[in-house]
Motif scaffolding. Sequence first.
Motif, PDB file in Angstrom:
ATOM      1  N   HIS A  82      42.294  49.607  35.042  1.00 13.05           N
ATOM      2  CA  HIS A  82      43.568  49.745  34.313  1.00 13.05           C
ATOM      3  C   HIS A  82      44.476  48.529  34.398  1.00 13.05           C
ATOM      4  N   GLY A  83      43.897  47.344  34.665  1.00 14.55           N
ATOM      5  CA  GLY A  83      44.685  46.118  34.590  1.00 14.55           C
ATOM      6  C   GLY A  83      45.099  45.861  33.147  1.00 14.55           C
ATOM      7  N   ILE A  84      46.348  45.447  32.956  1.00 15.26           N
ATOM      8  CA  ILE A  84      46.898  45.239  31.608  1.00 15.26           C
ATOM      9  C   ILE A  84      46.702  43.775  31.202  1.00 15.26           C
ATOM     10  N   PRO A  85      46.147  43.515  30.024  1.00 12.85           N
ATOM     11  CA  PRO A  85      45.976  42.134  29.565  1.00 12.85           C
ATOM     12  C   PRO A  85      47.318  41.413  29.464  1.00 12.85           C
ATOM     13  N   GLY A  86      47.274  40.101  29.689  1.00 12.89           N
ATOM     14  CA  GLY A  86      48.505  39.302  29.645  1.00 12.89           C
ATOM     15  C   GLY A  86      48.165  37.830  29.710  1.00 12.89           C
ATOM     16  N   PRO A  87      49.108  36.987  30.113  1.00 16.30           N
ATOM     17  CA  PRO A  87      48.895  35.534  30.114  1.00 16.30           C
ATOM     18  C   PRO A  87      48.044  35.018  31.283  1.00 16.30           C
ATOM     19  N   ARG A  88      47.683  35.892  32.201  1.00 15.95           N
ATOM     20  CA  ARG A  88      46.889  35.441  33.359  1.00 15.95           C
ATOM     21  C   ARG A  88      45.576  34.808  32.899  1.00 15.95           C
ATOM     22  N   LYS A  89      45.237  33.674  33.511  1.00 15.98           N
ATOM     23  CA  LYS A  89      43.996  32.976  33.173  1.00 15.98           C
ATOM     24  C   LYS A  89      42.898  33.327  34.164  1.00 15.98           C
ATOM     25  N   LEU A  90      41.704  33.538  33.650  1.00 16.69           N
ATOM     26  CA  LEU A  90      40.546  33.740  34.525  1.00 16.69           C
ATOM     27  C   LEU A  90      40.258  32.437  35.253  1.00 16.69           C
ATOM     28  N   ARG A  91      39.786  32.576  36.504  1.00 17.07           N
ATOM     29  CA  ARG A  91      39.459  31.396  37.311  1.00 17.07           C
ATOM     30  C   ARG A  91      38.018  31.466  37.774  1.00 17.07           C
ATOM     31  N   GLU A  92      37.424  30.308  37.921  1.00 15.94           N
ATOM     32  CA  GLU A  92      36.069  30.226  38.476  1.00 15.94           C
ATOM     33  C   GLU A  92      36.013  31.027  39.780  1.00 15.94           C
ATOM     34  N   GLY A  93      34.985  31.869  39.909  1.00 18.15           N
ATOM     35  CA  GLY A  93      34.837  32.650  41.143  1.00 18.15           C
ATOM     36  C   GLY A  93      35.403  34.055  41.073  1.00 18.15           C
ATOM     37  N   GLU A 119      30.629  30.406  38.579  1.00 16.87           N
ATOM     38  CA  GLU A 119      29.873  30.666  39.804  1.00 16.87           C
ATOM     39  C   GLU A 119      30.711  31.520  40.741  1.00 16.87           C
ATOM     40  N   VAL A 120      30.121  32.591  41.244  1.00 15.81           N
ATOM     41  CA  VAL A 120      30.835  33.442  42.214  1.00 15.81           C
ATOM     42  C   VAL A 120      30.061  33.458  43.527  1.00 15.81           C
ATOM     43  N   ASP A 121      30.720  33.902  44.598  1.00 12.96           N
ATOM     44  CA  ASP A 121      30.055  33.896  45.906  1.00 12.96           C
ATOM     45  C   ASP A 121      29.024  35.021  46.007  1.00 12.96           C
ATOM     46  N   GLN A 122      28.229  34.952  47.052  1.00  8.55           N
ATOM     47  CA  GLN A 122      27.130  35.897  47.260  1.00  8.55           C
ATOM     48  C   GLN A 122      27.648  37.333  47.365  1.00  8.55           C
ATOM     49  N   LYS A 125      28.305  38.714  43.945  1.00  9.77           N
ATOM     50  CA  LYS A 125      27.044  39.029  43.249  1.00  9.77           C
ATOM     51  C   LYS A 125      26.502  40.363  43.732  1.00  9.77           C
ATOM     52  N   ARG A 126      26.540  40.560  45.040  1.00  9.43           N
ATOM     53  CA  ARG A 126      26.023  41.803  45.614  1.00  9.43           C
ATOM     54  C   ARG A 126      26.856  43.005  45.162  1.00  9.43           C
ATOM     55  N   LEU A 127      28.160  42.839  45.154  1.00  9.88           N
ATOM     56  CA  LEU A 127      29.045  43.930  44.716  1.00  9.88           C
ATOM     57  C   LEU A 127      28.738  44.332  43.267  1.00  9.88           C
ATOM     58  N   LEU A 128      28.549  43.352  42.413  1.00 12.69           N
ATOM     59  CA  LEU A 128      28.255  43.652  41.004  1.00 12.69           C
ATOM     60  C   LEU A 128      26.899  44.337  40.869  1.00 12.69           C
TER      61      LEU A 128
END
Length: 253
Positions: A82-93, A119-122, A125-128
């Motif tokens: 339920h995060g609301i879209p806005g000006p926040r930018k996605l960041r690597e990781g 690229e995200v940390d190990q 990856k495991r959580l996903l």
Amino acid sequence: MHINPVIIIKSQREIEQLKRSNVIVAEVLQELKGMIIPGRTTQELDRVAEAIILSKGGVPAFKGYRNYPATICVSINEEVVHGIPGPRKLREGDIVSIDVGVNLNGYFGDAAITVPVGEVDQGAKRLLEVTERALYIGIEMARVGNRLFDISHAIQKWVEGKGFSVVREFVGHGIGKNLHEEPQIPNFGSPGQGPRLEKGMVFALEPMVNEGTFEVKILSDGWTVVTADGKRSAHFEHTIVITDGQAEILSIL
Ligand code: MF3
Ligand code: CO
């Protein structure tokens, strides 16, 4: 949850309608997944989602639902749902959950994915992997003869066996001519309990899995659900229909 929820059985014709709305959901998720890059704002994702849905004759199902202000929910890292879209930018990781709902001709579709940004940390990856697999384990248990909480239990057992936790305060749900119908479908519970599953029931299964504690809180925007300990969370959702054999996933192309 009602002790004896009335679970609406859908006709073949209704299932075809639900398939159409869920295909739009899947198309939106496919498109947005390709847009996940560092620097992308979450409101850009929202605008594209809304444009696609409208172009196909649908209506965003979340917008206006209990006054929710956007087309999609975008939940980053410790944000659960339920995060609301806005000006926040996605960041690597980052890991980012995208949840999409569509109403097409009065029939609803609902699905979500969580995707890595660059690229995200190990651990991410495991959580996903564990969370997506939890959804498919739930789907596997969604068959005639099983009971509702057989789904819940299987998800919980898998997730906790991997050292993660399942969110308690938000659940999956029946779906059809309403976004949320009976039954509520917790991602935890005791096997052999709950109503028997029948052909033609349509469910949105949506495990929410936390790295740390299962406890969550809601931010002051009134919507964004975050983990109580600030550790990360992932979320995958499909709309499925119970059949004679393996459940059919409606929210795929
Ligand atoms: N997939 C979520 C749900 O089923 C998203 C709802 S967001 C809301 O319940 F804005 F519609 F509440
Ligand atoms: Co849902």
